[in-house]
Write an enzyme that holds these catalytic residues in place. Structure first.
Site, PDB file in Angstrom:
ATOM      1  N   ASP A  97     -90.672  12.625   4.410  1.00 13.61           N
ATOM      2  CA  ASP A  97     -89.908  12.953   3.930  1.00 13.61           C
ATOM      3  C   ASP A  97     -88.503  12.919   4.387  1.00 13.61           C
ATOM      4  OD1 ASP A  97     -88.534  13.570   1.398  1.00 13.61           O
ATOM      5  OD2 ASP A  97     -88.197  15.326   1.726  1.00 13.61           O
ATOM      6  N   LYS A 125     -91.232   9.006   1.284  1.00 13.86           N
ATOM      7  CA  LYS A 125     -90.852   8.739   0.450  1.00 13.86           C
ATOM      8  C   LYS A 125     -89.397   8.923   1.469  1.00 13.86           C
ATOM      9  CE  LYS A 125     -90.324  13.491  -1.853  1.00 13.86           C
ATOM     10  NZ  LYS A 125     -89.790  14.142  -1.630  1.00 13.86           N
TER      11      LYS A 125
HETATM   12  P1  IMP Z   1     -89.021  16.435   6.124  1.00 12.39           P
HETATM   13  O1  IMP Z   1     -87.951  16.505   5.218  1.00 12.39           O
HETATM   14  O2  IMP Z   1     -89.800  15.408   6.231  1.00 12.39           O
HETATM   15  O3  IMP Z   1     -88.761  17.331   7.480  1.00 12.39           O
HETATM   16  O4  IMP Z   1     -89.762  17.426   5.717  1.00 12.39           O
HETATM   17  C1  IMP Z   1     -90.438  18.568   5.757  1.00 12.39           C
HETATM   18  C2  IMP Z   1     -91.407  19.229   4.478  1.00 12.39           C
HETATM   19  O5  IMP Z   1     -91.022  19.235   3.482  1.00 12.39           O
HETATM   20  C3  IMP Z   1     -92.836  18.985   4.495  1.00 12.39           C
HETATM   21  O6  IMP Z   1     -93.617  18.710   5.600  1.00 12.39           O
HETATM   22  C4  IMP Z   1     -93.438  19.041   3.233  1.00 12.39           C
HETATM   23  O7  IMP Z   1     -94.024  20.402   3.156  1.00 12.39           O
HETATM   24  C5  IMP Z   1     -91.778  19.451   2.741  1.00 12.39           C
HETATM   25  N1  IMP Z   1     -90.894  18.734   1.668  1.00 12.39           N
HETATM   26  C6  IMP Z   1     -90.623  17.417   1.605  1.00 12.39           C
HETATM   27  N2  IMP Z   1     -90.869  16.716   0.301  1.00 12.39           N
HETATM   28  C7  IMP Z   1     -91.100  17.332  -0.089  1.00 12.39           C
HETATM   29  C8  IMP Z   1     -92.104  17.282  -1.602  1.00 12.39           C
HETATM   30  O8  IMP Z   1     -91.303  16.254  -2.062  1.00 12.39           O
HETATM   31  N3  IMP Z   1     -92.756  18.046  -2.099  1.00 12.39           N
HETATM   32  C9  IMP Z   1     -93.298  19.742  -1.716  1.00 12.39           C
HETATM   33  N4  IMP Z   1     -92.360  19.815  -0.290  1.00 12.39           N
HETATM   34  C10 IMP Z   1     -91.980  18.770   0.331  1.00 12.39           C
END
Ligand code: IMP
Ligand code: MG
Length: 180
Positions: A97, A125
């Site tokens: 994300d 994403k």
């Molecule tokens: P990051 O923002 O790439 O560090 O993502 C961190 C964590 O947030 C991911 O491993 C997911 O567990 C959670 N996450 C990010 N986007 C979503 C979403 O759309 N739904 C549910 N969990 C999310």
């Protein structure tokens, strides 16, 4: 608040099988260590590990939590890493994300002396990436639009992880509380 299917379980199964074949070719003759980031990757890692035809595959789990209040910029906390010296580590997570989690885990795995590090995610994403986040994964299941998704391991406040489809939650409560 009704989850709306975005990616059906049947499509996920087909894609996981493809990823399993690609990984089997990429790691042929080696014994990679699949490091699944908990809790979100439990579903994907369970499926992916069984789609990979590598007799020497090892599985390990790392608890990672990213807390994001409405105003906070995101903070990644992880449990202690297993011994990774000399290992070919394949980090597996549910979603890329902002990229902060995977940038932090990747850096920690490199610092732990891994021989090689690669990242495989079920979902990407790209719209939400931050400059200091991991730019891209080495293997990606599906690229999705900028929506909050649940199912196949992804949660909202611990709910919906068990849904077989990846679903969009259109109406979010004001405090979004995914636990990672
Ligand atoms: P990051 O923002 O790439 O560090 O993502 C961190 C964590 O947030 C991911 O491993 C997911 O567990 C959670 N996450 C990010 N986007 C979503 C979403 O759309 N739904 C549910 N969990 C999310
Ligand atoms: Mg996660």
């Amino acid at each position: 608040m009704q989850p709306r299917p975005l990616i059906r379980a049947s499509a996920i199964r087909r894609r996981v099988a493809q990823l399993g074949s690609e990984l089997s070719r990429a790691y042929a003759g080696r014994s990679p260590l699949m490091l699944a980031l908990m809790d979100g990757a439990f579903c994907f890692a369970a499926d992916l590990s069984r789609a990979v035809a590598l007799p020497g595959l090892e599985l390990a789990f790392l608890r990672v939590r990213s807390y994001r209040g409405t105003a906070s910029s995101g903070e990644v906390r992880m449990d202690g890493l297993p011994d990774l010296a000399g290992e070919h580590v394949l980090i597996v997570d549910d979603i890329l994300d902002s990229g902060r989690t995977l940038a932090a885990v990747r850096a920690a795995v490199e610092a732990a002396g891994a021989e090689s590090v690669a990242v495989c995610v079920l979902l990407d994403k790209p719209a939400r990436r931050v400059p200091d986040g991991l730019a891209r994964a080495d293997w990606t299941g599906f690229t999705i639009p900028d929506a909050f998704v649940v199912g196949c391991g992804l949660d909202l406040d611990g709910r919906w992880r068990h849904l077989p489809d990846v679903c969009v939650l259109d109406e979010l409560p004001p405090e979004t509380g995914m636990r990672g």
